[in-house]
Design an enzyme around this catalytic site. Structure first.
Site, PDB file in Angstrom:
ATOM      1  N   GLU A 151      11.828 126.782   2.232  1.00  0.00           N
ATOM      2  CA  GLU A 151      12.709 126.627   1.184  1.00  0.00           C
ATOM      3  C   GLU A 151      11.595 127.639  -0.036  1.00  0.00           C
ATOM      4  O   GLU A 151      10.608 126.602  -0.322  1.00  0.00           O
ATOM      5  CB  GLU A 151      13.316 125.934   0.708  1.00  0.00           C
ATOM      6  N   GLU A 183      19.713 113.222   9.306  1.00  0.00           N
ATOM      7  CA  GLU A 183      18.920 113.399   8.698  1.00  0.00           C
ATOM      8  C   GLU A 183      17.447 112.983   9.303  1.00  0.00           C
ATOM      9  O   GLU A 183      17.610 111.506  10.006  1.00  0.00           O
ATOM     10  CB  GLU A 183      18.188 112.773   7.042  1.00  0.00           C
ATOM     11  N   GLU A 231      17.192 122.485   6.852  1.00  0.00           N
ATOM     12  CA  GLU A 231      15.729 122.365   7.054  1.00  0.00           C
ATOM     13  C   GLU A 231      15.330 122.894   8.584  1.00  0.00           C
ATOM     14  O   GLU A 231      14.682 122.465   9.191  1.00  0.00           O
ATOM     15  CB  GLU A 231      14.355 121.782   7.189  1.00  0.00           C
ATOM     16  N   GLU A 268      20.439 125.817   6.055  1.00  0.00           N
ATOM     17  CA  GLU A 268      20.467 126.420   5.695  1.00  0.00           C
ATOM     18  C   GLU A 268      19.192 126.766   5.711  1.00  0.00           C
ATOM     19  O   GLU A 268      19.682 128.017   5.664  1.00  0.00           O
ATOM     20  CB  GLU A 268      19.683 124.375   4.912  1.00  0.00           C
ATOM     21  N   GLU A 318      20.710 122.532  -4.463  1.00  0.00           N
ATOM     22  CA  GLU A 318      20.306 121.121  -4.947  1.00  0.00           C
ATOM     23  C   GLU A 318      19.061 121.255  -5.685  1.00  0.00           C
ATOM     24  O   GLU A 318      18.275 120.764  -6.379  1.00  0.00           O
ATOM     25  CB  GLU A 318      19.841 120.202  -3.365  1.00  0.00           C
TER      26      GLU A 318
END
Lengths: 692, 692
Positions: A191, A396, A475, A493, A499
């Site tokens: 990212e 997560e 991720e 993503e 975010e």
């Protein structure tokens, strides 16, 4: 699902001067003087030409031209191994076989219902002249807007196992130009803001790596079908010369494969302009195998809300305590909100035990089966089901796949029992990598896009498919079109999402979004989590966007599952703009990039799957833009009510971001629509058919 | 050997705001707003200032300024491990200690007899605030013309063994500018033409990596004391941001070390101009440990001839057969030639069994103890010794250190018995790497500059030292000043030498040589094998050089062992120019780069070790140059006979390369010498003292 299939195949005889002469007549490609092509091929429309060469050292090369002008200069192929001499020089062509295909197939969900796969194929087989006499095939496919190839390494005595140190694949970009690229292998995630540099300013780039040459040609280098292999990054080595740089592994060779095996497809999209580049992205799907899962009607495109943005604002927490977001009571309130406004999913993050320790550092404590005591997951699911709102699951992992894989099956089983059909997974790492086990069972760190992770993600997707659950990793490993084969790999993503506008330093600038469309978005759906109508992040900091732009994202940034990411109170305070988010579709029959320029603006129209409604989204960078948009994509002779959400005339993302005009007009396909995008602004339109 | 040693040491108390405030007053360095330095230091002359920072994430950084202007912006430090979380963030300063040193020491051989080591030192100790609470020291040394630092990782429970995936060392070059760099990790060797690009055109570079910023500052990034570690390359990551990229290993982590250990020194030379950059190179020696070998009078600087150039011309062969170069008879003729002209060494390549198979591919067949039957090595050695000409040994390994290490001791023993005191080793690889054994005894391929090779080369040097033999490796690991500690590591190659002018495509262009002086030559001696007076390579192809330039190399490209590389007949046909090669010294009391510009030209004067004679060498690129050179380096009041070998007025490397003027003049230190260098030309002068 194939309903049209044309297949023509002929195998050319033994290679050699005769072949070279024969095929050299077909095309005119750029290459160094003295290297004659040993095989050639062209795209179905004849515009792209491929030449295969073997130079004086016996190195295999390929070159690509478009309409007679060199695009990719002679670029070499090969492998470097950790335990065997390199397979690089001393090669000779053994055979070359050509075939072609024109087939259309249907996506169960997607940007287009029908995808056409029209390509010519050239399969070349090379063998080392002496020494180990190893052999490899290179399969090339030429589409009208792309060249793709992959290595296929047969089983053979002198290469039973390939310990690949590097794949020596080159991309020699002939013309100078601009490049848009995100850095690779930096701090072990994907990212980043994009770099916009000359092509010769590329350092080590993730793919898709998008370029625009001086003559205006648009190129993007990426890969398809990344399976049991390490993700490819692209490094600049010399002027105009890019080379594959595979993602490393903790264990020496970047890839270990027993023969026979094939690499992912190396793909160069080649298009005359930015919209055509975007349309070329079906190539990644075409290079993947068809659906392996059979009936996938249980994969449901949908919009969802979440217990999520509050954590990014720091008004709620993932961990337990007074600010814990995932409580039974709050989840029920969110379900009520979702049901009231027609959202069929609720993502609940922070529902499970493990968030209280130093989870970011280790991830060892996460439970995927035990909810916090203040979150009665069974009751919340029951409540939601009654109201037509399913939980969107959340796993997560903190990039600890040791802990996750240990609990994968019970974790999925729990969600299946609760009727969850979509899970968002997460691999955020603070530790410097993904924690995995090496073959000796020792804890090691891997890269997010290494071979270990290509296996892990597939394992999760397959286990989930057995339970009729779709997967949406954050991720993640990059998208390489595997959603064709595994349609429950529903989104991911893989770049900066919304975010970053809560807490990012810096936040996502407007030009980031317009770069995203022509880079990351070429590879597949992205769960961008748009729709922040408050236009404020943590501590009331402003988000660089107008109100209309937040709506436009739902059309410009494709995902079959789209979040309405803001807090309910912010939607209820903005009922006008919120209406578009409620109305917008998430699954499409057709998609048209009507206009666009990399990093500058993008205008996209999409037709709702199975319905005659069209949607239009447009975003711009920091520059205001006006244009006149022909509405010729609409059905001819039909009248539509255009529900327009546009930037107010005084809108500007810096000074007046909330200025929006919502208006309705009746339009036809012969009309043109004047468009004005504010700086950092956007436009969203629903076209509702009204009859003839 | 130390005869002057000043040492001042004071340990500063616990770090913290007091320290930060205290030391921040000393210097004024560039850093991002908001990051206050936690420690600072300055060079002895006060021009260079170093600031140590810890940012909001707890990342350790350093920044360097020169005379108040930022040179290196805040650049972070840390490690990525394969089996433990990264050591990167969450650090706090535990202590900072300062000391300074001004010491001079003597080189047994070298460019300067006496080397001054004048630096200030700052030792910073950092610890992770939480989690694993690991600790690392970073030792900084500031010289007037360089900043150097190394990591020192103490023994500690949470880091007993460091499996280093990457050393996260950054170099943020503040100003834009030019860079000269050879590509790293390409085809697994070091010999490339230099790229001359903007600093932001760097891709992945070998070190020394030389830069000239817009304001004219000259920088070079390199390392010192590369011991049991992997060689550092430098990758560009973002605009102006360079990062260490360690050479990979076959076995996962790039470096594996048990704690405690220290890394090599990371060095940034910082100089106002190109000559000062060259003079800064003693820093690499100063950062190495003193001589460990004791008496090294047996390491003899010398000039040598060889059975070598004929093989590159393809008129002789390494392998046996009718063209075999290494025959007893030819070696004796070469010894006669050497003795007649005052050369004390004869390199014989192709003397040993193993060259007949596919040696280039495997190297498995090389014997280091058995000569070919037509080469009576005992007889040749005996013959040479009688005439004062020693054999220069030759150990070509084809980069197969498995085979070489197996025979290393007997191979060295043989040469010792024969009176050989210098061995040229070779590691040319066609297989894609260095063949070595992994810890499980399996054959693997390693990179030339990986940790395995840092160990291998040291092992060879140490074994050779026990036998009083000096080592001169080709296709070596890079020079990092270890000749100070191991003075029998007498020279090496490590860049394109003269053989590329025999068969290179392309050959070494003139600007390559002038780039070499300010890049590769910063690191240490190079066995460049100059002196090709025929000016022709294989098939009589022209060498891009004038005749005078071939002589100038002996002064401009430093090596304590210098080859007269041409065939005897070519020397006998050119007795005038040959005289300079016979006269030129190889060991020096003093060296002065009088003038120069990276890639353009270089003018070097050197004073012969132990004698009042001076030599001057000058080379230029493709451009002819004239200048007036003050002879102020000569001893005041003394008269010298200047024996001048200059390009003829009509000389040009393309059209008239053989035009040379040899003339004598009497000069004094108050004179100036007019210099005219032809395009691709050079100048060589011997200054023989004549008395007052």
């Amino acid at each position: 699902m194939r309903f049209l299939c044309l297949l023509a195949l002929w195998v050319m005889g033994a290679a050699g001067p005769a072949l070279a002469q024969d095929t050299a007549q077909q095309t005119d490609v750029a290459q160094p003087a003295g290297t004659q092509p040993v095989a050639t091929a062209a795209s179905p429309d004849g515009k792209l030409a491929l030449a295969i060469t073997i130079n004086g050292e016996g190195r295999v090369g390929y070159a690509v031209s478009r309409e007679g002008k060199p695009v990719i200069g002679e670029s070499h192929l090969g492998f470097l191994f950790s335990d065997s001499r390199q397979m690089l020089r001393g090669m000779e062509l053994q055979s070359a076989a050509k075939s072609s295909k024109d087939e259309s197939w249907q996506q169960p969900w997607g940007e287009w219902r029908t995808v056409r796969d029209n390509h010519n194929e050239l399969v070349t087989t090379f063998q080392e002249r002496d020494k180990l006499r190893r052999t490899m095939r290179v399969r090339f496919r030429l589409f009208d807007n792309a060249v793709a190839f992959r290595y296929e390494v047969p089983q053979q005595p002198n290469l039973a196992r390939a310990n690949i140190v590097e794949e020596l694949t080159q991309f020699r970009v002939v013309e100078p130009g601009d490049a848009w690229w995100a850095p690779a292998l930096e701090s072990n995630r994907e990212e980043y803001l994009y770099n916009h540099t000359p092509i010769d300013g590329i350092a080590l780039a993730q793919t898709p790596l998008t370029m625009r040459t001086r003559s205006g040609l648009h190129l993007s280098i990426h890969e398809a079908a990344l399976l049991d292999y390490s993700g490819m990054n692209v490094a600049r080595v010399h002027e105009g010369l890019l080379e594959a740089a595979l993602t490393p592994s903790s264990s020496g060779p970047k890839v270990v494969r027993d023969t026979p095996f094939e690499t992912p497809w190396r793909v160069i999209l080649i298009a005359p302009d930015a919209p055509a580049l975007y349309h070329a992205n079906t190539v990644f799907l075409n290079l993947n195998e068809p659906n392996k899962l059979g009936d996938v009607s249980w994969v449901k495109p949908r919009k969802y809300v979440g217990i999520w943005w509050g954590m990014h604002l720091d008004t709620q927490t993932w961990n337990s305590g007074p600010k814990h977001g995932a409580t039974t009571a709050y989840a029920k309130r969110m379900i009520d909100f979702a049901a009231r406004h027609g959202f069929s999913g609720l993502l609940v993050e922070g529902w499970n035990k493990g968030w209280d320790g130093d989870w970011f550092a280790t991830g060892d404590d996460f439970s995927f089966t035990e909810a916090y005591p203040d979150f009665d997951i069974a009751e919340v699911s029951r409540y939601g089901r009654r109201k037509g709102v399913r939980l969107i699951g959340h796993h997560e992992t903190a990039a600890n796949i040791v802990n996750y894989e240990r609990q994968l099956e019970p974790g999925l089983d729990l969600y299946r029992r609760l009727g969850v059909d979509t899970i968002k997974t997460g691999y955020v790492s603070d530790a410097g990598g993904v924690q995995a086990l090496d073959p000796n069972g020792r804890r090691v760190f891997e890269w997010h896009e290494g071979q270990v992770m290509s296996r892990h993600h597939l394992k999760v997707v397959e286990e989930a498919a057995e339970r009729r659950i779709a997967i949406n990793p954050h991720e993640p490993i990059k998208d390489t079109g595997l959603r064709r084969t595994y349609p429950n790999w529903v989104s991911r993503e893989g770049q900066r999402g919304m975010e970053y506008n809560a807490w990012g330093e810096p936040k996502n600038p407007p030009h980031y979004d317009t770069e995203l469309v022509f880079t990351r978005m070429l590879s597949g759906p992205m769960d961008f989590t748009p729709g922040i109508l408050s236009l404020t992040g943590r501590g009331n900091t402003p988000i660089p966007s107008t109100l209309a732009r937040q709506l436009a994202y739902y059309v410009t940034i494709y995902s079959p599952i789209q979040m309405a990411a803001d807090l309910p109170e912010n939607y209820e305070a903005n009922p006008g703009p919120f209406q578009f988010i409620k109305d917008v579709a998430v699954d499409w029959d057709d998609t048209r990039m009507l206009a666009g320029s990399v990093g500058d603006y993008a205008v996209v129209a999409r037709k709702e799957r199975g319905r005659p409604t069209w949607f239009l989204g447009a975003i711009t960078d920091e520059e205001a833009r006006t244009m006149t948009l022909p509405l010729s994509f609409l059905e001819r002779g039909r009248r539509y009510r255009a529900e327009i959400y546009r930037d107010g005339d005084d809108a500007d993302f810096r000074t007046n971001p909330r200025s929006i005009v919502i208006e309705r007009r009746v339009v036809r396909s012969t009309d043109s629509m004047p468009v004005r995008l504010a700086a950092g602004g956007g436009l969203a339109v629903r076209f509702v058919p009204l009859g003839r």
